[in-house]
Motif scaffolding. Structure first.
Motif, short mmCIF file in Angstrom:
data_model
loop_
_atom_site.label_atom_id
_atom_site.label_comp_id
_atom_site.label_asym_id
_atom_site.label_seq_id
_atom_site.Cartn_x
_atom_site.Cartn_y
_atom_site.Cartn_z
N ILE A 52 32.22 66.21 20.05
CA ILE A 52 32.56 65.14 20.11
C ILE A 52 32.38 63.62 21.45
N THR A 53 31.77 63.11 20.74
CA THR A 53 30.97 62.36 22.05
C THR A 53 32.08 60.40 21.71
N VAL A 54 31.87 60.83 23.03
CA VAL A 54 33.31 59.52 23.20
C VAL A 54 32.93 58.49 25.31
N ARG A 55 33.21 57.63 24.72
CA ARG A 55 32.98 57.01 25.69
C ARG A 55 33.88 57.14 27.36
N TYR A 56 34.85 57.46 27.32
CA TYR A 56 35.66 58.40 28.36
C TYR A 56 36.25 59.40 28.15
N LEU A 57 35.39 59.91 29.00
CA LEU A 57 34.75 61.71 28.83
C LEU A 57 36.66 62.71 29.23
N SER A 58 37.38 61.48 30.14
CA SER A 58 38.50 62.50 30.25
C SER A 58 39.49 62.52 29.80
N ARG A 59 39.53 61.22 28.38
CA ARG A 59 40.51 60.07 27.65
C ARG A 59 40.72 62.26 26.74
N THR A 60 39.76 62.10 26.36
CA THR A 60 39.53 63.22 25.41
C THR A 60 40.56 64.55 25.98
#
Length: 313
Positions: free
Chosen positions: A163-171
């Motif tokens: 999974i690639t995300v803009r804000y790592l800590s959220r996921t």
């Protein structure tokens, strides 16, 4: 509350059901275990591929969308699917097979700390075969004997999902704090977590990437489903998701399993799905995937639906 028992299935978009069916059955050697329709939009196929019975954790599913355009890759998306194969020799087998069948692929490499071989299907869906080192698999994963792939090299089921995300800590915090995933490795830009410690079949890699969000199209991943044993547990998870301030669909009857859907704070769509009743609720094991199966509430529209759908064979 028990911990999650790994992945349930993962769902993608395809432009053409026939070409999709050919790739996953004839090239990857998976069994088409259910030919049905998108229950929310029954003019399109929903195709399921997996092991003998399409057991939870083996299922790759596709929604056919003839109008699907090109995927524009970006962040805030599920970006790669890991598939487990028995051994390093299996990776060698698949590399030769991909060369013969002109499937785009890498050299054998290291991925998530394991020997692996990345490849793409005909629509650019990114996948990676992962060496499972002949470890045991769940008891309900059963070999489909009619696959043309030798049994010692067959795809076993789902492994690491990226999974690639803009804000790592959220996921990452969602997976850790709500679903009790264990962190295996981490750095500033990437965290690897497992729902079952030591098991690749419930593993997720979360990567941080700035930039525009992915524009979905053919070959993009729609959602990841997490495995839940019973409807009672699903209802408990629904309450916990809502208590965290996230919106949930509540429990939805998908006939073959019960589900709920929610998005995390990066916009990643997750489903939670029960093990049962499974795909044999309206078909024998021998006949799985052969005819068009419809849930009872759509059966009265069968003639109308079949007239729209293009035959796969």
């Amino acid at each position: 509350m028990r911990k999650l028992s790994g992945h349930h299935h993962i769902s993608m978009l395809t432009k053409n059901g026939k070409r999709n069916n050919d790739f996953y059955t004839k090239i990857l050697g998976l069994r088409r275990v259910k030919k049905t329709v998108n229950q929310d939009s029954p003019s399109m196929y929903h195709l399921f591929y997996g092991d003998l019975t399409g057991a939870a954790g083996t299922e790759l599913t596709f929604f056919e969308m003839p109008v699907a355009g090109r995927t524009v890759r970006g962040t805030n998306a599920i970006t790669c699917i890991g598939l487990l194969v028995p051994s390093y020799d299996s990776l060698v087998f698949w590399k030769k097979r991909f060369e013969l069948l002109e499937v785009q692929h890498s050299e054998i490499m290291t991925y998530a700390g394991k020997d692996a071989l990345s490849f793409e299907d005909h629509e650019g869906l990114r996948m990676v075969l992962i060496n499972h080192h002949n470890q045991e698999t769940p008891a309900d994963w059963q070999v489909w004997e009619s696959s043309e792939i030798p049994v010692e090299h067959r795809i076993l089921g789902m492994g690491t999902v990226e999974i690639t995300v803009r804000y790592l800590s959220r996921t990452v915090k969602l997976l850790q704090e709500l679903f009790h995933y264990t962190v295996v490795t981490e750095n500033d830009k990437e965290v690897r977590l497992q729902s079952i410690e030591g098991e690749t079949l419930g593993e997720v890699i979360v990567k941080e990437l700035e930039g525009p969000s992915e524009k979905p199209g053919r070959g993009s991943i729609h959602h990841l489903a997490l495995r839940v044993a019973t409807v009672e547990e699903l209802q408990q998870w629904d309450a916990l998701i809502k208590a965290r301030g996230l919106e949930s669909t509540g429990v939805v009857d998908r006939y073959y399993f019960q589900s709920l859907y929610f998005r995390d704070r990066n916009g990643i769509l997750f489903e939670m799905a029960t093990d049962g009743p499974g795909f044999t609720v309206d078909s024998s094991v021998e006949d799985l995937g052969k005819g068009l199966d419809l849930p009872p509430f759509l059966e009265g529209k069968r003639a109308e639906i079949e007239a729209i759908l293009e035959p796969l064979e």
